[in-house]
Design a protein around this motif. Structure first.
Motif, mmCIF file in Angstrom:
data_model
loop_
_atom_site.group_PDB
_atom_site.id
_atom_site.type_symbol
_atom_site.label_atom_id
_atom_site.label_comp_id
_atom_site.label_asym_id
_atom_site.label_seq_id
_atom_site.Cartn_x
_atom_site.Cartn_y
_atom_site.Cartn_z
ATOM 1 N N ASN A 37 1.428 3.891 -3.064
ATOM 2 C CA ASN A 37 1.239 5.334 -2.974
ATOM 3 C C ASN A 37 2.272 6.249 -3.391
ATOM 4 O OD1 ASN A 37 -1.634 5.780 -2.173
ATOM 5 N ND2 ASN A 37 -1.295 4.670 -0.352
ATOM 6 N N GLY A 70 2.483 6.424 2.562
ATOM 7 C CA GLY A 70 3.739 6.347 1.509
ATOM 8 C C GLY A 70 4.784 6.045 2.292
ATOM 9 N N ARG A 80 2.461 8.772 -6.562
ATOM 10 C CA ARG A 80 2.788 10.311 -6.452
ATOM 11 C C ARG A 80 4.159 10.516 -7.089
ATOM 12 N NH1 ARG A 80 1.924 9.607 -0.515
ATOM 13 N NH2 ARG A 80 -0.148 9.887 -0.221
ATOM 14 N N TYR A 104 0.841 -1.314 -0.079
ATOM 15 C CA TYR A 104 -0.023 -0.105 -0.064
ATOM 16 C C TYR A 104 0.782 1.324 -0.150
ATOM 17 C CZ TYR A 104 -3.081 3.547 2.035
ATOM 18 O OH TYR A 104 -3.724 4.536 2.649
ATOM 19 N N ASN A 152 -2.128 14.603 -1.848
ATOM 20 C CA ASN A 152 -1.732 14.416 -3.158
ATOM 21 C C ASN A 152 -0.927 15.421 -3.874
ATOM 22 O OD1 ASN A 152 -1.627 11.611 -2.690
ATOM 23 N ND2 ASN A 152 -3.343 11.231 -4.158
#
Lengths: 267, 258
Positions: free
Chosen positions: A71, A216, A75, A67, A131
């Motif tokens: 992420n 992240g 990004r 996960y 984000n």
């Protein structure tokens, strides 16, 4: 039989070289383990090496790691593409129109001094935690190296190539000249810029996530420091290094592929 | 004469245009004033911080950290690089650790240094050292490796022994200087980036602190002002390295002209 001995000799030579490389990492691991075992430093400062593996195991099973990696990667990719996508055309235009270069040179030299990380507070003020901030920060980190390298790439085109094309009837400032001569010979410069940008952008995403995101890999480091999970901090560091390395390697391969026609010249 | 003045003023056109657009956007209130201060507010902030001396204190702290960390990193990177460039076995020995260390961004070391040394001077300087170490280190290795073979052959012909101290001191060291200085140039950029990163997180003092403080207090003027000051600081440090480069390897420019 002779062939066998040659092979054996080469094998021993090679394996001894590999062994030499593994001595120091092994030593560090052993010292780390011994220090931890004898509790020279508290657990919060120095997690056990095996705990890092257990953390990896645990977090892979419940999927947390994937996960966070996903992420960060997403990004990174969006920000990087935006940054490079803006930088390369701008750089090509500045390099192609000499007048533009004279006007922008000083400003660009001035602005590129700013570390990409210094954009974080501004991004936080404008876009908040989320984000958009990350894209902005990564984009800013990835902007200047491709820009400068595209400008240099266009400017450093081999004059002989341009002359040859002109001899063959291509007009000096035509689109054809740009497309067939200037751009292909600027590609190696641009790729170098993109690879430098990659390192900056990957560092930028870690920084951005430490301060301006809620998941992240960067977040994983900073949050686990606060939650006192030192083994997860180390794990996240290793993962960040590994992902950065893999992305760099991928781009290096692409670069090699794009430059394959060049091999004859550089050899 | 007119042409000369034009050439002199040309670089300032773009900054002035940017300032004008900024002012226009501000006056027409495209964005909320709280989210987008005008150039004047930044200038007033600069004046205010100069008068009460806050600016000098924080810039001074950051500059001291950068220089100290940078010098310490150089004191490690150049000797290590020379040794590892000279003895190939030594490089193989350290290879894995170096490459693993290099792939981890500076930012990622910060939590670990906090765990070990807290949020203080030691951590800041350590982070800067980590940031500034690698570029110079790799360039030093490359500098030793990429000595012109003709120079070495010439020295050998003149009776210098291979692998001798004399060869190292008289041939290898001088010809690796340009690459080392290039590495230092990159290192300085990394050092500046590292100090901002460290101070953003430690929030004790320095430019990074002011940046983060501006963010927390919603003071855009401070944030933008600090970014401008960072640009100037970078230019100033780069200039220092350029001067160093010219004094250490003056012959380099002779080569470039050819």
């Amino acid at each position: 039989m002779g062939a066998f001995f040659t092979w054996y000799y080469k094998f021993m030579q090679k394996s001894s070289q590999i062994l030499l490389r593994l001595v120091l990492p092994a030593l560090i691991l052993i010292i780390w383990y011994v220090l931890n075992r004898n509790e020279v430093y508290p657990e919060i400062m120095l997690p056990a090496p095996q705990d890092v593996f257990f953390a990896l195991w645990e977090l892979s099973i419940n999927g947390d790691i994937f996960y966070h990696i996903w992420n960060s990667f997403q990004r990174f990719l969006i920000g990087y593409v935006i940054g490079v996508g803006l930088a390369v055309p701008t750089g090509l235009a500045i390099g192609w129109f000499r007048a533009l270069d004279k006007y922008t040179e000083v400003t660009i030299t001035f602005l590129r001094q700013l570390p990409g990380i210094a954009w974080i507070p501004l991004a936080l003020l404008w876009f908040g935690i989320g984000n958009t901030s990350s894209y902005f920060i990564v984009g800013m980190n990835a902007f200047f190296s491709p820009l400068i390298n595209s400008i240099a790439g266009v400017k450093d085109v081999d004059k002989n190539l341009v002359d040859a094309a002109r001899n063959l009837g291509v007009k000096q400032n035509s689109w054809f000249m740009f497309k067939e001569v200037i751009f292909p010979s600027a590609v190696p410069h641009i790729m170098t810029g993109m690879r430098i940008a990659l390192t900056y952008a990957w560092g930028g995403i870690v920084a951005a996530e430490m301060l301006a995101a809620s998941n992240g890999l960067g977040w994983m480091i900073e949050a686990n420091r606060r939650f006192h999970f030192p083994e997860r901090v180390v794990l996240a560091m290793v993962l960040i290094g590994l992902c950065g390395f893999l992305i760099d390697d991928l781009l290096r391969r692409i670069e090699k592929y794009l430059n394959r026609w060049r091999a004859g010249i550089s050899e | 004469m007119g042409k000369f003045v034009f050439k002199l003023l040309r670089p300032f056109v773009l900054p002035i245009v940017i300032l004008l657009i900024w002012q226009l956007v501000y006056i027409n209130e495209v964005f909320l004033e709280a989210l987008f201060p005008g150039p004047k507010a930044v200038w007033l902030k600069f004046w205010e911080m100069t008068l009460n001396g806050e600016l000098f204190i924080h810039v001074g702290v950051s500059l001291r950290r950068v220089l100290l960390g940078f010098l310490l990193a150089m004191a490690l990177a150049i000797p290590f690089g020379l040794i590892l460039g000279w003895y190939k076995k030594a490089e193989h020995f350290c290879e894995v650790v170096i490459h693993v260390g290099r792939t981890i961004p500076i930012m990622a070391w910060i939590p670990l240094t906090i765990m070990w040394f807290g949020m203080g001077e030691i951590s800041s300087i350590l982070i800067i050292m980590l940031g500034a170490f690698f570029p110079t280190f790799f360039n030093t290795i490359a500098g030793v490796r990429e000595v012109n073979k003709n120079h070495i052959d010439a020295a050998l012909n003149l009776g210098v022994k291979p692998n001798s101290w004399m060869l190292f001191k008289e041939v290898v060291l001088p010809s690796s200087v340009p690459l080392i200085v290039t590495g230092q140039n990159i290192s300085l950029g990394y050092a500046l980036s590292a100090i901002v990163a460290a101070e953003l997180i430690f929030k004790n003092e320095g430019i990074g602190y002011l940046l983060m403080d501006g963010r927390i207090q919603y003071s855009f003027e401070t944030v933008i002002l600090m970014m401008v000051i960072l640009c100037f600081l970078g230019l100033f440090l780069n200039l220092g390295i350029k001067i160093l480069e010219n004094t250490l390897s003056p012959w380099r420019y002779g080569l470039k002209i050819q």
